[in-house]
Scaffold this motif. Structure first.
Motif, PDB file in Angstrom:
ATOM      1  N   ALA A  88       0.835  -1.208   0.000  1.00  0.00           N
ATOM      2  CA  ALA A  88       0.000   0.000   0.000  1.00  0.00           C
ATOM      3  C   ALA A  88       0.870   1.258   0.000  1.00  0.00           C
ATOM      4  O   ALA A  88       0.564   2.229  -0.704  1.00  0.00           O
ATOM      5  N   CYS A  89       1.941   1.243   0.761  1.00  0.00           N
ATOM      6  CA  CYS A  89       2.845   2.400   0.794  1.00  0.00           C
ATOM      7  C   CYS A  89       3.514   2.612  -0.560  1.00  0.00           C
ATOM      8  O   CYS A  89       3.662   3.753  -1.013  1.00  0.00           O
ATOM      9  N   VAL A  90       3.903   1.532  -1.217  1.00  0.00           N
ATOM     10  CA  VAL A  90       4.459   1.642  -2.564  1.00  0.00           C
ATOM     11  C   VAL A  90       3.398   2.233  -3.500  1.00  0.00           C
ATOM     12  O   VAL A  90       3.703   3.081  -4.342  1.00  0.00           O
ATOM     13  N   GLY A  91       2.162   1.820  -3.330  1.00  0.00           N
ATOM     14  CA  GLY A  91       1.066   2.375  -4.125  1.00  0.00           C
ATOM     15  C   GLY A  91       0.915   3.874  -3.927  1.00  0.00           C
ATOM     16  O   GLY A  91       0.619   4.609  -4.881  1.00  0.00           O
ATOM     17  N   LEU A  92       1.119   4.344  -2.719  1.00  0.00           N
ATOM     18  CA  LEU A  92       1.049   5.786  -2.460  1.00  0.00           C
ATOM     19  C   LEU A  92       2.148   6.533  -3.217  1.00  0.00           C
ATOM     20  O   LEU A  92       1.920   7.647  -3.716  1.00  0.00           O
TER      21      LEU A  92
END
Length: 104
Positions: A88-92
């Motif tokens: 999810a952080c990579v997605g951000l």
């Protein structure tokens, strides 16, 4: 053309990050050579992109491509954690890169 240079610069940034890992502290000659070559290509292409792109936008996107790419490479090939929160952080980061491209 500047956006293509920037994208390629980000790909070569990923190359030198992987190369740092594979060179084992610059003790292996071929991975070390490829690491240095990737560094030079990455910086050169970034320099070409900066001829017409805003500095802050280009630099953020360059580092973002490298960060996202290496996070994915690490998860796939080097056994880094692929937890939901990490993905999810990579997605951000991807959302941030896209936002900079659209406004920049």
């Amino acid at each position: 053309m500047s956006w293509i240079y920037l994208f390629l610069a980000g790909i070569f940034e990923m190359g030198w990050a992987v190369g740092l890992k594979l060179s084992e502290g610059f003790t292996r000659p071929w991975p070390t050579f490829l690491t240095v070559l990737s560094m030079l290509l990455s910086m050169g292409l970034l320099g070409l992109a900066l001829r017409s792109l805003p500095l802050g936008t280009a630099y953020a996107i360059w580092t973002g491509i490298g960060a996202v790419g290496i996070a994915i490479v690490g998860m796939i090939w080097f056994g880094d954690s692929a937890s939901v929160l990490r993905v999810a952080c990579v997605g951000l980061i991807v959302v941030g890169i896209a936002g900079l491209k659209w406004v920049g």
